[in-house]
Design an enzyme around this catalytic site. Structure first.
Site, short mmCIF file in Angstrom:
data_model
loop_
_atom_site.label_atom_id
_atom_site.label_comp_id
_atom_site.label_asym_id
_atom_site.label_seq_id
_atom_site.Cartn_x
_atom_site.Cartn_y
_atom_site.Cartn_z
N LEU A 52 0.81 -1.21 0.00
CA LEU A 52 0.00 0.00 0.00
C LEU A 52 0.85 1.27 0.00
O LEU A 52 0.32 2.37 -0.10
CB LEU A 52 -0.93 0.02 1.23
N TYR A 102 1.32 10.92 -12.12
CA TYR A 102 0.84 9.97 -11.13
C TYR A 102 0.30 8.72 -11.81
O TYR A 102 0.66 7.58 -11.45
CB TYR A 102 -0.25 10.61 -10.26
N LYS A 106 1.89 4.81 -11.67
CA LYS A 106 1.10 3.67 -11.21
C LYS A 106 1.01 2.59 -12.29
O LYS A 106 1.09 1.39 -11.99
CB LYS A 106 -0.31 4.14 -10.82
N ASN A 127 -11.66 6.91 -5.66
CA ASN A 127 -11.42 7.84 -4.55
C ASN A 127 -11.81 7.16 -3.24
O ASN A 127 -12.97 6.78 -3.07
CB ASN A 127 -12.22 9.12 -4.75
N PRO A 276 -28.54 -12.84 10.91
CA PRO A 276 -29.95 -13.25 10.94
C PRO A 276 -30.26 -14.16 12.13
O PRO A 276 -29.48 -15.07 12.45
CB PRO A 276 -30.12 -13.99 9.61
N GLY A 277 -31.38 -13.90 12.78
CA GLY A 277 -31.82 -14.73 13.90
C GLY A 277 -31.20 -14.37 15.24
O GLY A 277 -31.53 -14.97 16.26
#
Length: 366
Positions: A52, A102, A106, A127, A276-277
């Site tokens: 990242l 940019y 990339k 975004n 659920p439940g």
């Protein structure tokens, strides 16, 4: 799993580390200023590498290529040398389709990954928004949230301009599912995180201003119409909370509960998810006030007066109404639908374990 996260102190990276630790993975954190020897050590031990780290707001255009292209090539080289079996999940940007520095940096990083011979998943983000994103940097949403929360002016050049978004927690969940092996995605392919949301800048500003008015009024919880509005509201509350607030998160086999907002003046807001439940609750407060607002799903909210046994039952489906929880009424919320339910909960004061005013009592008398 052992997972290396590069850019671990950044906006998306810090969320990713948090999600991985919640899922009980062993996390290696690498960020700007850390040594190459530590990066090599982490790569040698990693089952997955979530890449990242990158640059999107440099001083010079050369920094785009150093921080995006060259750093990725370095990561590829070290992985090929020290742990070619590791799988790489890499972030890119929708701007890789554009002809700017940019975007080109990339795209070059993507091409290097695709030609590396390694097992790589490449995701192009739209975004990205969410709590903790830095305002006045490269996110209009973060700037809008911060300015409106702090009563500062907001300038929108073109209110009709529509932007497509990814929510940071959706990105993290996608990557967690890849690491866990609960989803399959194509290797050596350009991928996208779903869902994606589109909203005009003008509408977004209107929503944020509406959220602020509601939270600081007697209603506290705004009417929410869809998932994007819920996620935008959740993000905005981080900027609106008292400075220095910390937020708890708890999850078990029933679902999760996370704190979103804390204000000594206006109380606390949390988000409850139930499978659920599932029934949650079974307690009462002697003086605290609460409002429950099921925004997604089909729930029944039951309250019983602890003195008279008077019962109040509300059947609520898909943000139809907000329910006042009455002091000295023990209460519970039941997900009677077929999908996960999401309920916003306001309480009149910030939780303090020393003055919790919470007492266990079943809604159905034993």
């Amino acid at each position: 799993m052992k997972v290396l996260v590069t850019g671990s102190k950044g906006f998306i990276g810090s969320h990713m580390v948090e999600h991985l630790k919640r899922a009980n993975h062993e996390v290696f954190e690498y960020d700007l200023g850390d040594t190459e020897s530590s990066l090599i050590s982490f790569i040698q031990r990693a089952d997955f590498i979530i890449h990242l780290a990158g640059v999107n707001r440099p001083i010079t255009n050369e920094e785009f290529y150093n921080g995006n292209t060259n750093l990725t090539k370095k990561l590829i080289d070290l992985t090929q040398r020290y742990n070619p079996e590791a799988r790489i999940i890499a972030n890119s940007s929708i701007q890789a389709e554009l002809d700017n520095d940019y975007g080109r940096s990339k795209k070059m990083a993507e091409d290097a990954l695709l030609c590396s011979g390694l097992a790589v998943y490449i995701y192009r983000f739209y975004n990205v928004f969410g709590r903790g994103c830095k305002p006045n940097y490269n996110s209009a949403t973060a700037t809008f949230c911060y300015n409106i929360a702090h009563n500062l002016d907001v300038f929108v050049r073109d209110p009709e301009y529509v932007v497509t978004y990814n929510y940071v927690d959706d990105i993290c969940e996608e990557f967690i599912n890849l690491v866990n092996g609960t989803i399959r995605r194509d290797l050596q392919a350009i991928l996208y995180v779903k869902p994606q949301y589109s909203c005009s800048l003008g509408k977004q500003v209107q929503l944020l201003k509406y959220f602020k008015i509601c939270v600081e009024s007697n209603e506290h919880l705004p009417l929410i119409h869809d998932e994007f509005e819920l996620k935008l509201f959740e993000s905005f509350l981080w900027y609106l909370s008292d400075e220095g607030s910390s937020f708890n998160f708890a999850a078990d086999q029933r679902g999760f509960f996370k704190e979103l907002y804390k204000s000594k003046e206006h109380g606390q807001i949390s988000l409850n998810m139930a499978y659920p439940g599932i029934t949650k609750g079974g307690h009462y407060h002697t003086y605290k006030k609460e409002i429950f607002y099921p925004v997604i799903g089909h729930c029944v909210i039951r309250q019983r007066n602890i003195h008279t046994s008077e019962m109040i039952v509300n059947d609520v489906k898909d943000n139809q109404s907000r329910i006042n929880i009455i002091p000295k009424y023990t209460h519970e919320i039941i997900n009677i639908g077929t999908e996960n339910s999401y309920t916003l909960m306001w309480i009149s004061e910030v939780y303090n374990p020393e003055t919790h005013d919470t007492y266990r009592a079943p809604v159905d008398k034993e």
